[in-house]
Design an enzyme around this catalytic site. Sequence first.
Site, PDB file in Angstrom:
ATOM      1  CB  SER A 121       8.237  -0.710  13.836  1.00  0.00           C
ATOM      2  OG  SER A 121       7.633   0.482  14.290  1.00  0.00           O
ATOM      3  CG  HIS A 163       0.043   9.630  21.707  1.00  0.00           C
ATOM      4  ND1 HIS A 163      -1.069   8.862  21.386  1.00  0.00           N
ATOM      5  CD2 HIS A 163      -0.235  10.887  21.294  1.00  0.00           C
ATOM      6  CE1 HIS A 163      -1.976   9.638  20.824  1.00  0.00           C
ATOM      7  NE2 HIS A 163      -1.501  10.868  20.754  1.00  0.00           N
ATOM      8  CG  MET A 209      -3.632  -0.022  18.689  1.00  0.00           C
ATOM      9  SD  MET A 209      -3.096   1.709  18.798  1.00  0.00           S
ATOM     10  CE  MET A 209      -4.489   2.502  18.017  1.00  0.00           C
ATOM     11  NE  ARG A 210      -8.621  -3.625  23.843  1.00  0.00           N
ATOM     12  CZ  ARG A 210      -9.808  -3.418  23.277  1.00  0.00           C
ATOM     13  NH1 ARG A 210      -9.891  -3.092  22.007  1.00  0.00           N
ATOM     14  NH2 ARG A 210     -10.901  -3.526  23.988  1.00  0.00           N
ATOM     15  CG  ASN A 234       1.087   5.012  25.596  1.00  0.00           C
ATOM     16  OD1 ASN A 234       1.123   4.047  24.818  1.00  0.00           O
ATOM     17  ND2 ASN A 234       0.318   6.063  25.365  1.00  0.00           N
TER      18      ASN A 234
HETATM   19  C1  GRF Z   1       3.085   4.114  16.939  1.00  0.00           C
HETATM   20  O1  GRF Z   1       2.959   5.211  16.087  1.00  0.00           O
HETATM   21  C2  GRF Z   1       2.705   4.488  18.349  1.00  0.00           C
HETATM   22  O2  GRF Z   1       3.015   5.786  18.681  1.00  0.00           O
HETATM   23  C3  GRF Z   1       1.227   4.292  18.316  1.00  0.00           C
HETATM   24  O3  GRF Z   1       1.031   3.128  17.541  1.00  0.00           O
HETATM   25  C4  GRF Z   1       2.095   3.011  16.606  1.00  0.00           C
HETATM   26  C5  GRF Z   1       2.695   1.645  16.746  1.00  0.00           C
HETATM   27  O4  GRF Z   1       3.672   1.376  15.800  1.00  0.00           O
HETATM   28  N1  GRF Z   1       0.696   4.215  19.670  1.00  0.00           N
HETATM   29  P1  GRF Z   1       4.480  -0.014  15.843  1.00  0.00           P
HETATM   30  O5  GRF Z   1       3.467  -1.125  16.007  1.00  0.00           O
HETATM   31  O6  GRF Z   1       5.454   0.035  16.968  1.00  0.00           O
HETATM   32  O7  GRF Z   1       5.173  -0.095  14.515  1.00  0.00           O
END
Ligand code: GRF
Length: 194
Positions: free
Chosen positions: A12, A108, A89-90, A106
């Site tokens: 998203s 978070h 997620m790496r 990044n």
């Molecule tokens: C987000 O909450 C971001 O902060 C975290 O992973 C999620 C990713 O959401 N690191 P999306 O895939 O952009 O919807």
Amino acid sequence: LKLGILASGSGSNFEVIAQAIQNQQLNAQVQVLIYNNPKAQAAARAEKYGIPSILLNHRSCKSREELDAKIVKSFQEYDVEWIMMAGWMRIVTQVLLDAFPDKIVNIHPSLLPSFPGIRAVEQALKAGVKITGCTVHIARLEVDSGPILMQAAVPILPDDTAETLHARIQVQEHKIMVGAIALIADRPTDKNVP
Ligand code: GRF
């Protein structure tokens, strides 16, 4: 600003970037999306916007460094200047950081330096804090550390679950993601790094 996006899941945040560019809110361009999970919905979003996407599955790499070397090669082929980790997620290695020094961003879902690492939303709920939020920052070797570009606060409501809270955090994520890119696009140099 020529962007390369890294995403592992829903994408998203990636889509709001693509949308903001389409709406001419951002003086930027997404050169390519790299995703590591074959099931990532981010790939379908890329297709919708006509953005090239590449699957680099970490499971077919022997090490984190091998994955990052492939990412560097692909981003260089696509002439990428700045990297946005939009739900990546790496854990990044020095291989990627050295190839794009101070140009990896990044996002978070907490007010860093509170609650780094996985399950940040659950961590905030468990800690009983009344305010959490989200952070956009320049990536460093240590997970979820590095100079902060933008943050937004989100109050925690008494009935919040991880899902309801994360949904409200994501609304703010989308704003600061675009805001941070606008900041960088205005000053695409190392001056962004305090
Ligand atoms: C987000 O909450 C971001 O902060 C975290 O992973 C999620 C990713 O959401 N690191 P999306 O895939 O952009 O919807």
